[in-house]
Design a protein around this motif. Structure first.
Motif, short mmCIF file in Angstrom:
data_model
loop_
_atom_site.label_atom_id
_atom_site.label_comp_id
_atom_site.label_asym_id
_atom_site.label_seq_id
_atom_site.Cartn_x
_atom_site.Cartn_y
_atom_site.Cartn_z
N LEU A 30 11.29 -7.77 -31.50
CA LEU A 30 12.09 -7.79 -32.73
C LEU A 30 12.06 -9.12 -33.48
N PRO A 31 12.33 -10.25 -32.83
CA PRO A 31 12.36 -11.50 -33.61
C PRO A 31 11.00 -11.86 -34.19
N ALA A 32 9.91 -11.62 -33.46
CA ALA A 32 8.58 -11.94 -33.99
C ALA A 32 8.23 -11.06 -35.18
N VAL A 33 8.57 -9.78 -35.12
CA VAL A 33 8.30 -8.87 -36.23
C VAL A 33 9.13 -9.26 -37.45
N LEU A 34 10.39 -9.59 -37.25
CA LEU A 34 11.24 -10.00 -38.36
C LEU A 34 10.73 -11.30 -39.00
N LEU A 35 10.27 -12.23 -38.17
CA LEU A 35 9.74 -13.47 -38.72
C LEU A 35 8.44 -13.23 -39.48
N ALA A 36 7.64 -12.28 -39.01
CA ALA A 36 6.41 -11.92 -39.74
C ALA A 36 6.74 -11.34 -41.12
N ILE A 37 7.83 -10.56 -41.20
CA ILE A 37 8.28 -10.05 -42.51
C ILE A 37 8.64 -11.21 -43.42
N VAL A 38 9.37 -12.18 -42.88
CA VAL A 38 9.80 -13.32 -43.68
C VAL A 38 8.60 -14.11 -44.19
N GLN A 39 7.63 -14.34 -43.31
CA GLN A 39 6.49 -15.20 -43.67
C GLN A 39 5.47 -14.51 -44.56
N TYR A 40 5.11 -13.26 -44.21
CA TYR A 40 3.95 -12.64 -44.86
C TYR A 40 4.19 -11.27 -45.46
N LEU B 211 5.57 -6.97 -45.25
CA LEU B 211 5.59 -5.80 -44.37
C LEU B 211 4.23 -5.50 -43.73
N SER B 212 3.14 -5.73 -44.45
CA SER B 212 1.82 -5.37 -43.91
C SER B 212 1.51 -6.17 -42.65
N THR B 213 1.74 -7.48 -42.68
CA THR B 213 1.51 -8.31 -41.49
C THR B 213 2.50 -7.96 -40.39
N ALA B 214 3.73 -7.67 -40.78
CA ALA B 214 4.73 -7.31 -39.77
C ALA B 214 4.34 -6.02 -39.05
N LEU B 215 3.78 -5.06 -39.78
CA LEU B 215 3.31 -3.83 -39.14
C LEU B 215 2.18 -4.13 -38.16
N VAL C 202 1.80 -6.95 -36.50
CA VAL C 202 2.43 -7.59 -35.35
C VAL C 202 3.11 -6.54 -34.47
N ALA C 203 3.84 -5.61 -35.09
CA ALA C 203 4.51 -4.55 -34.33
C ALA C 203 3.50 -3.69 -33.58
N LEU C 204 2.40 -3.35 -34.24
CA LEU C 204 1.36 -2.55 -33.58
C LEU C 204 0.75 -3.31 -32.40
N THR C 205 0.61 -4.62 -32.54
CA THR C 205 0.09 -5.43 -31.44
C THR C 205 1.00 -5.36 -30.23
N TYR C 206 2.31 -5.49 -30.45
CA TYR C 206 3.26 -5.38 -29.34
C TYR C 206 3.18 -4.01 -28.68
N VAL C 207 3.05 -2.96 -29.50
CA VAL C 207 2.98 -1.61 -28.94
C VAL C 207 1.74 -1.44 -28.08
N VAL C 208 0.59 -1.88 -28.59
CA VAL C 208 -0.66 -1.73 -27.85
C VAL C 208 -0.63 -2.52 -26.54
N VAL C 209 -0.17 -3.77 -26.61
CA VAL C 209 -0.12 -4.61 -25.41
C VAL C 209 0.79 -4.01 -24.36
N ASN C 210 1.97 -3.55 -24.77
CA ASN C 210 2.93 -3.02 -23.80
C ASN C 210 2.50 -1.67 -23.26
N VAL C 211 1.82 -0.85 -24.08
CA VAL C 211 1.32 0.43 -23.57
C VAL C 211 0.23 0.20 -22.54
N VAL C 212 -0.71 -0.70 -22.85
CA VAL C 212 -1.82 -0.96 -21.92
C VAL C 212 -1.31 -1.61 -20.64
#
Length: 350
Positions: free
Chosen positions: A250-260, A262-266, A268-278
């Protein structure tokens, strides 16, 4: 006569159930009230269980046990200081960057005023500014880590208790032999619990390290600020079953929204999902095997229960604490049935 005896048996069963339920409520209330005293002891106990194999290995190299305990203690202190240093410096740097993040956040959400204007809804930039505060990014996980940070005041007591537990660990068999009627049975239970917890913590540490490194590299690729902090957060919160990975994201995705935006935040969120699923569905099950013999539902429920009872520290220790309860119930003729309910389905085949 038979109906009368059956009635007495039913009455006795109901009475025992009510008395047992009342005793359980009193016990839980006592544990809840004694949390400030119990938490340092529990943390010291689990640190001692994890550290004892290293102490034993050092003693096999003909290093005196006292010196071995001192070496392990120094390592633990260095790790704690390192974590505190990373978190402290990152939080301090973040506070200084809040005005800059606020301006970036307002720029990303300025399009809301245009869209609202087309719909005859009047929203000013001042209104958006009053509701958008980048400080909430740290608030997401601040509550989760508050229980851990609060134990810093008890750190000396925890480490001191850990030292004495490690120093007296080799004398535990002799004490049990003189104190219990069946010390071999009790020793086998303690040894089984210690081996299970060590195996669980070893696997969780490796899995959390893989997760943290993957997340850190990915966030560095996305140029998100404080990648070391988010990697450390992913490492620590991965020890919390099921929901820890979500809290870390959550905090990393929210910070990505602030910096760059929604596209970058998505991304980042997808990266977390892929890493945790694998990691969570492929790597961890292969390393863990049957783990501690607990069903998935029990793991989730134990997370809720121990979190309610002991806070965020209870969430971190939920699986080992549930294993203590399970092993204790297995040794009781009246509680064996409940231990079977807690067991993994693979254990029921044996």
């Amino acid at each position: 006569m038979s109906s009368e005896s059956e009635k007495n048996v039913n009455t006795g069963s109901i009475s025992r159930f009510l008395v047992g339920g009342a005793a359980l409520v009193v016990l839980l209330a006592g544990l809840k009230a004694a949390t400030p005293i119990l938490l340092p002891f529990l943390l010291a106990l689990f640190i001692a269980i994890i550290a004892n194999p290293f102490v034993v290995q050092l003693t096999r190299w003909h290093i005196p046990r006292t010196l071995a305990v001192f070496v392990v203690l120094v390592f633990i202190v260095v790790v704690i200081i390192g974590i505190a240093g990373v978190v402290g410096s990152s939080v301090s740097s973040f506070k200084q960057s809040i005005p800059e993040y606020r301006e970036q956040l307002l720029a990303h959400f300025y399009w809301l005023t245009k869209v609202a204007g087309y719909l005859d809804i009047h929203i000013s930039k001042d209104m958006i500014s009053s509701y958008l505060d980048p400080g909430v990014i740290f608030g997401v996980f601040a509550n989760t880590l508050s229980g851990l940070s609060s134990m810093a005041t008890d750190l000396f007591i925890i480490l001191l208790t850990t030292v004495f537990m490690l120093l007296e660990a080799d004398s535990l068999p002799r004490k049990l032999d003189s104190a219990l009627h069946n010390p071999r049975f009790r020793l086998s239970q303690i040894d089984r619990f210690a081996r299970a917890v060590n195996h669980y913590m070893e696997v969780k540490t490796v899995v959390s390290l893989i997760t943290a490194v993957s997340i850190t590299v990915a966030l560095w690729f996305f140029h998100v600020d404080y990648v070391i902090l988010w990697g450390l957060l992913a490492f620590l919160l991965n020890f919390i079953p099921n929901v820890g990975s979500l809290l870390a994201a959550l905090p990393a995705v929210l910070l990505a929204i602030v910096q760059y935006g929604l596209s970058t935040a998505l991304g980042v969120a997808l990266t977390y999902v892929v890493v945790n699923v694998v990691v969570g569905n492929i790597i961890e099950p292969r390393l863990m095997g049957k783990g501690l013999g607990l069903s998935s539902l029990v793991v989730v429920l134990s997370l809720v229960f121990w979190g309610w009872l002991f806070g965020s520290v209870g969430m971190l220790l939920s699986v080992p604490l549930t294993m203590i309860v399970k092993i204790g119930l297995e040794s009781s003729p009246h509680g064996h049935w409940f231990a079977r309910l807690l067991s993994h389905p693979d254990e029921l085949e044996h």
